[in-house]
Design a protein around this motif. Structure first.
Motif, PDB file in Angstrom:
ATOM      1  N   ALA A  23      -2.711   5.899  -6.172  1.00 25.84           N
ATOM      2  CA  ALA A  23      -4.180   6.025  -6.163  1.00 25.84           C
ATOM      3  C   ALA A  23      -4.575   7.465  -5.817  1.00 25.84           C
ATOM      4  O   ALA A  23      -5.517   8.029  -6.408  1.00 25.84           O
ATOM      5  CB  ALA A  23      -4.782   5.050  -5.157  1.00 25.84           C
ATOM      6  N   GLU A  24      -3.840   8.068  -4.885  1.00 24.99           N
ATOM      7  CA  GLU A  24      -4.128   9.475  -4.534  1.00 24.99           C
ATOM      8  C   GLU A  24      -3.850  10.386  -5.734  1.00 24.99           C
ATOM      9  O   GLU A  24      -4.619  11.300  -6.034  1.00 24.99           O
ATOM     10  CB  GLU A  24      -3.259   9.921  -3.347  1.00 24.99           C
ATOM     11  CG  GLU A  24      -3.712   9.336  -2.029  1.00 24.99           C
ATOM     12  CD  GLU A  24      -2.677   9.533  -0.923  1.00 24.99           C
ATOM     13  OE1 GLU A  24      -1.771  10.389  -1.077  1.00 24.99           O
ATOM     14  OE2 GLU A  24      -2.766   8.809   0.081  1.00 24.99           O
ATOM     15  N   SER A  61       1.106   1.650  -3.759  1.00 24.14           N
ATOM     16  CA  SER A  61      -0.135   1.826  -4.538  1.00 24.14           C
ATOM     17  C   SER A  61      -0.978   3.015  -4.063  1.00 24.14           C
ATOM     18  O   SER A  61      -1.608   3.688  -4.885  1.00 24.14           O
ATOM     19  CB  SER A  61      -0.989   0.550  -4.497  1.00 24.14           C
ATOM     20  OG  SER A  61      -1.418   0.284  -3.176  1.00 24.14           O
ATOM     21  N   PHE A  62      -0.978   3.285  -2.753  1.00 23.96           N
ATOM     22  CA  PHE A  62      -1.854   4.357  -2.279  1.00 23.96           C
ATOM     23  C   PHE A  62      -1.432   5.743  -2.778  1.00 23.96           C
ATOM     24  O   PHE A  62      -2.282   6.531  -3.207  1.00 23.96           O
ATOM     25  CB  PHE A  62      -1.976   4.329  -0.745  1.00 23.96           C
ATOM     26  CG  PHE A  62      -2.966   3.309  -0.226  1.00 23.96           C
ATOM     27  CD1 PHE A  62      -3.397   2.262  -1.025  1.00 23.96           C
ATOM     28  CD2 PHE A  62      -3.486   3.394   1.062  1.00 23.96           C
ATOM     29  CE1 PHE A  62      -4.306   1.315  -0.560  1.00 23.96           C
ATOM     30  CE2 PHE A  62      -4.417   2.461   1.536  1.00 23.96           C
ATOM     31  CZ  PHE A  62      -4.806   1.422   0.728  1.00 23.96           C
ATOM     32  N   GLN A 114       0.822  -1.221   0.000  1.00 29.38           N
ATOM     33  CA  GLN A 114       0.000   0.000   0.000  1.00 29.38           C
ATOM     34  C   GLN A 114       0.852   1.266   0.000  1.00 29.38           C
ATOM     35  O   GLN A 114       0.434   2.310  -0.488  1.00 29.38           O
ATOM     36  CB  GLN A 114      -0.939  -0.006   1.210  1.00 29.38           C
ATOM     37  CG  GLN A 114      -2.009  -1.090   1.102  1.00 29.38           C
ATOM     38  CD  GLN A 114      -2.993  -1.071   2.253  1.00 29.38           C
ATOM     39  OE1 GLN A 114      -2.864  -0.276   3.193  1.00 29.38           O
ATOM     40  NE2 GLN A 114      -3.974  -1.950   2.184  1.00 29.38           N
TER      41      GLN A 114
END
Ligand SMILES: Cc1cc2nc3c(=O)[nH]c(=O)nc-3n(C[C@H](O)[C@H](O)[C@H](O)COP(=O)(O)OP(=O)(O)OC[C@H]3O[C@@H](n4cnc5c(N)ncnc54)[C@H](O)[C@@H]3O)c2cc1C
Length: 381
Positions: free
Chosen positions: A284-285, A280-281, A277
């Protein structure tokens, strides 16, 4: 946003051109440092320049939203090349509305064919934010105006075929009401000299100073009426600001797509890094923030298409677009680990190119001032 079939078709043409012709050589073009005129002419032949202009001057007569779709697609492949159609949308619109028919008929079709690049010259050494205080002088002499002074920080300065210059025709104290606009070609006009700065980015379009030394411009080449130049250009900026934000979204999206693909492949600690994460986060943000800026940009353009005010919305995305893109591209660069730090990958170039528009066309501070004035009046400052 739901697109019509016509919008999708034009978007697809721009997307194909961008991914096949622009993206592969984005970095090679920076090394060469020149504007590839053949490539610009190719865009003209495909109908990708001045799409919002009427067909009789080489445009397609489409709306502002469709023009934004094309700017975004082209910037995905090359942020700098996409500055050419965005510049045409700003400058040709001013000419179409305010210049004499003979100027429009000669120059606007040349711009939409990709045969002429025009620079817009507002900023001066004493400053750009408070543009209504510009000092470059234009004095009437018989049938001509005679221009003297320096414009600086001008995109295309040393490679433009013509200039749209804002000059003071009123008294030094006349403010915005004493500014007029003039259009003249580089070839055949005596008294112009020009330079190119050694910039952090956007090498192919260049930025520099334009010096005018007793430059004689026929009175017929005044654009609009005397003292109305400032209002004319300010109206155009509401449009170009939303288009610039979409250019930024296009460039950031290219880095995001590349970073997501890498995160799926690259492994660390026994699995693809995208499964963490921590990797990936942030991506994604980034996707979320770019999607939000994109939607607000198209909203500003749809207000324009509906003939509704959009000054505040355009100013909002003009500061958010470049800032968000810089942050997102930076994050993408980090996703590539040590490879991201190499000039072999495009993220560092996108970062440098996009950053220029945190300043160009109005800084974040000035954009926020415009939003504040929209909300509480001109006393905001
Ligand atoms: C890549 C690039 C391309 C450009 N292309 C062109 C072009 O084609 N044509 C052209 O005419 N110009 C162009 N410019 C110039 C650009 O428009 C100006 O740089 C810009 O308007 C700011 O002017 P300035 O640099 O003189 O900064 P200044 O006006 O000196 O401002 C300096 C700093 O003070 C802040 N500031 C000033 N006043 C306020 C205020 N009231 N509230 C809050 N903050 C404030 C600014 O935000 C900035 O951070 C370009 C610039 C760049 C970087």
């Amino acid at each position: 946003m739901v697109l019509t079939d016509d919008q999708k078709a034009l978007q697809e043409t721009a997307r194909r051109f961008s991914r096949e012709r622009l993206l592969p050589d984005y970095q090679k073009r920076e090394k060469l440092g020149v504007l590839d005129r053949a490539l610009i002419a190719e865009m003209g032949a495909l109908g990708l320049l001045g799409v919002d202009l009427p067909e009789e001057v080489g445009g397609l007569g489409v709306d502002a939203v469709t023009t934004g779709l094309i700017a975004e697609e082209l910037a995905y492949g090359d942020f700098n090349v996409s500055a050419v159609p965005v510049g045409i949308s700003l400058i040709a619109a001013i000419l179409m509305r305010h210049a004499r028919p003979e100027v429009v008929q000669e120059w606007v079709p040349r711009m939409t064919r990709g045969d002429a690049v025009v620079a817009i010259c507002l900023t001066e050494p004493r400053g750009g934010s408070d543009a209504s205080k510009l000092q470059l002088r234009a004095k009437r002499n018989g049938d001509d105006w005679v221009l003297n002074g320096e414009k600086t920080s001008i995109t295309f300065a040393d490679r433009a075929d013509a200039y749209l210059v804002f000059a003071r025709t009123g008294t030094p104290e006349s403010g915005a009401k004493g500014v007029s606009a003039f259009f003249f070609p580089y070839e055949g006009t005596k008294g112009i000299s020009r330079t190119c700065f050694d910039d952090l980015g956007s090498h192919i379009i260049g930025r520099g100073s334009v010096f005018l030394d007793d430059v004689r411009v026929p009175a017929s080449h005044m654009v609009g009426t005397e003292g109305k130049g400032f209002t004319q250009v300010m109206q155009g900026f509401d449009y170009s600001r939303a288009l610039i934000a979409l250019q930024c979204c296009g460039a950031a999206q290219a880095s995001l797509d590349e970073a997501w693909a890498y995160a799926k492949e690259r492994e660390a600690f026994g699995k693809p890094i995208g499964h963490f994460q921590g990797v990936s986060f942030p991506l994604a943000e980034g996707d979320s923030h770019i999607a939000a800026v994109r939607q607000l940009s198209y909203h500003a353009l749809s207000l324009r298409d509906a003939g509704l005010p959009h000054t505040a919305e355009a100013a909002m995305v003009k500061w958010m677009g470049p800032k968000t893109a810089v942050e997102v591209i930076h994050q993408c660069l980090l996703t590539f680990g040590h490879y991201g730090w190499s000039k072999d990958l495009p993220h560092q170039q996108r970062l440098r190119d996009v950053m220029g528009l945190e300043i160009g066309d109005g800084t974040a501070g000035v954009m926020k001032l415009i939003v504040a004035r929209d909300r509480i009046g001109r006393a905001a400052g």
